[in-house]
Design an enzyme around this catalytic site. Structure first.
Site, short mmCIF file in Angstrom:
data_model
loop_
_atom_site.label_atom_id
_atom_site.label_comp_id
_atom_site.label_asym_id
_atom_site.label_seq_id
_atom_site.Cartn_x
_atom_site.Cartn_y
_atom_site.Cartn_z
N LYS A 1 -24.22 3.81 59.93
CA LYS A 1 -23.23 2.75 59.91
C LYS A 1 -23.14 1.97 61.21
O LYS A 1 -22.83 0.79 61.19
CB LYS A 1 -21.85 3.35 59.61
CG LYS A 1 -21.74 3.94 58.21
CD LYS A 1 -20.34 4.51 58.01
CE LYS A 1 -20.21 5.17 56.65
NZ LYS A 1 -18.91 5.85 56.53
N GLU B 1 -16.41 10.30 60.64
CA GLU B 1 -17.03 9.09 61.19
C GLU B 1 -16.09 7.90 61.06
O GLU B 1 -16.01 7.06 61.96
CB GLU B 1 -18.32 8.78 60.42
CG GLU B 1 -19.59 9.14 61.16
CD GLU B 1 -20.82 8.49 60.52
OE1 GLU B 1 -21.38 9.11 59.61
OE2 GLU B 1 -21.19 7.38 60.94
N HIS C 1 -13.42 4.98 63.88
CA HIS C 1 -13.21 3.53 63.88
C HIS C 1 -11.74 3.15 64.03
O HIS C 1 -11.42 1.97 64.18
CB HIS C 1 -13.74 2.91 62.58
CG HIS C 1 -15.23 2.93 62.44
ND1 HIS C 1 -16.06 2.04 63.08
CD2 HIS C 1 -16.05 3.76 61.75
CE1 HIS C 1 -17.31 2.29 62.77
NE2 HIS C 1 -17.34 3.33 61.97
#
Lengths: 358, 358
Positions: free
Chosen positions: A152, A223, A227
């Site tokens: 990503k 993950e 962010h």
């Protein structure tokens, strides 16, 4: 096209579902899969049903992606990064009749790789250089074939680019960012851009409902937490499972993300669609419902040759799961990568570079 | 990729706009264009602005696509099928300083074709075998390169398939149906299908507002009338311009089409997306407004690997013109065709076959 044989590194949510989805199409033959503790190989094709059934519900890795352990030296980090079965007599893939225990799963896949057209790297990427370092292992072993990942983070693409010459020398076609976003949605953005001679803005907004897939996708959730405001990859990796649950509780199970560092931006720039700065990615993850909290929508705004400004849109039905939207495209891009490899066109490709484009 | 040189057969609406759109991208060099009466060639690149300006507004062909005349024997029918300037001292492309009169425009393009990577056949297709017969001319001349068309009718694809061996022997990569629909929308349908392991239905519904483009696109309008109840290709071709105007008047300028024979169906079947029977194409054409009478929408309904039935959708903004949606994709697919040709992968391709696919 002749059959494509492929291996899956990692049997967490993405790896498992890729094996499952490959059963629905002709010409794709899964011949190897590995996790931290074991490897299953059958060059005539794995018995996917048996493998998934034997290991179902036993994914207990915390997705933390530790690669600093001693394992990392021998297996490139696959061990600690892919969730594995922690209960019962045999851990993870070894619970399958096809599984064999090993200390060196990646090396063992590489040892079989003469007969493997493509390798899907289905591992969480909680260190920036993790997937590039896995690729290095294949380069060192002089693997010739296709590597596909569903990474990503934008910055990883540059690390792969630095290795392009090494890939070409070895005979590796590397397809990066080939999941849902980046991947599927990046591809639709590139197609939607075909109305325009200049693209001003690409906005990718995703919704994921992950209640029933939560256990299988802890690595992905970790993950995503990286962010959130106040977190980055390092802090997210250091979180305990309890801390992650607390974060989720604080948000009532619904995490909203703005301006994510998703590689859609650099992949669209590579493909000549627009500048990376013109791409924004955000979305909403609900880990307590399978209903999507928002409709996944790709909006591409541009100027036509005849001077109009307009926005084309692509929407995924709320009833398509994250798994459906990751694994179909990943296998499609894998096939496209194999086509490139077979004509000797090795190097690093984003999914959008495998599309026709204006 | 090194520069791609290309020629355009026909300077009606699609041919002219393709030349114009190509100015907005790097690496595409238009080197030849022809119509009934003339040809313009410059291997360093045509002066497109001059060519379009010199011939602007003078497209007076009726788009009837007569190929039974004596011209057909020498030029494969390009003459009568592409609208040409009928007024002034010089007709059509000859009005440009770059144009030279000729009786044999296609032969003249073929004579230059050693230095032409790709040829866009931008001619109305009012006889089923018209575009295949144009292709035959290139085969006979032993042309090696890419041919691209923007044809619509499903049955033409089969005729091209019959020629596949001849194309391969000559070294021709033929990309068929590479406009908006089929073409752009077929491609988005193929991508949208990636969520699914089985596709039940593809519904393509288009809207076109063509007031300002009407004069340039008479051939396209005539082709569309052939899809109306009570008309077919033969009857549409025999209509006088006055009769066409009467039909348009009867419908107050707005023609609605259901169940059109558009090649999206066979192209999606070729690409393994679904059965041709599962594809429906329809739309609304308004020749008295530039506003689209309906929003162009592609709906793809399928079943995910995890058993959900869902519909993904793609919508073009109403402010994107037909021209924008034909010419960008046509050039994109041309580029993809040139890539195939350069690696020796000749034959017949639909646009969806140039996409990664599951």
């Amino acid at each position: 096209m002749t059959d494509i044989t492929f291996a899956v590194l990692g049997t967490g949510g993405i790896g498992r579902r890729t094996l499952e989805v490959s059963q629905h199409t002709d010409g794709l033959v899964p011949v190897a899969a590995c996790d931290r503790n074991g490897i299953a190989v059958d060059h005539d094709g794995l018995d996917v049903d048996e493998l998934l059934e034997a290991t179902e519900g036993n994914i207990a890795g915390d997705g933390r992606g530790e690669t600093g352990s001693s394992d990392a030296a021998t297996d490139g980090g696959v061990a600690a990064s892919s969730g594995v079965k922690q209960t019962g007599d045999d851990a993870g893939i070894v619970a399958s009749a096809q599984g064999e225990p090993t200390e060196t799963p990646i090396d063992d896949v590489i040892a079989e790789s003469d007969a493997i057209d493509a390798v899907l790297i289905a591992l969480p990427n909680l260190e920036h250089d993790f997937i590039p370092r896995v690729a290095d292992r294949f380069v060192e072993a002089d693997y010739s074939g296709v590597l596909v990942d569903v990474l990503k983070r934008s910055r990883v693409i540059g690390m792969l680019d630095e290795r392009e010459e090494a890939f070409e020398d070895a005979g590796i076609t590397f397809v990066c960012g080939a999941g849902a976003t980046p991947g599927f949605l990046t591809g639709t953005a590139a197609l939607a851009a075909q109305s325009f001679v200049e693209v001003q803005e690409v906005d990718i907004w995703w919704g994921v409902g992950l209640k029933s897939g939560y256990e299988d996708n802890r690595g992905t959730v970790r993950e995503d937490i990286a962010h959130l405001d106040g977190y980055d990859i390092e802090t997210a990796r250091s979180l305990s499972e309890t801390e992650i649950e607390e974060i989720i509780d604080e948000h009532d199970g619904v995490l909203e993300f703005q301006d994510m560092e998703h590689a859609d931006d650099v992949l669209l720039e590579r493909a000549g669609v627009c500048d990376a700065d013109d791409v924004t990615v955000g979305g909403v993850l609900d880990v307590r419902s399978d209903e999507k909290p928002t409709t996944t929508t790709v909006s591409v705004t541009g100027t036509t040759f005849d001077g109009e400004t307009a926005t084309n849109t692509f929407q995924l039905d709320d009833d398509t799961s994250m798994a459906a939207n990751v694994n179909g495209p990943a296998l499609g891009y894998m096939k496209a990568g194999v086509m490139r490899h077979r004509v000797g066109d090795d190097g690093v490709y984003g999914p959008t570079e495998l599309l026709p484009r204006f």
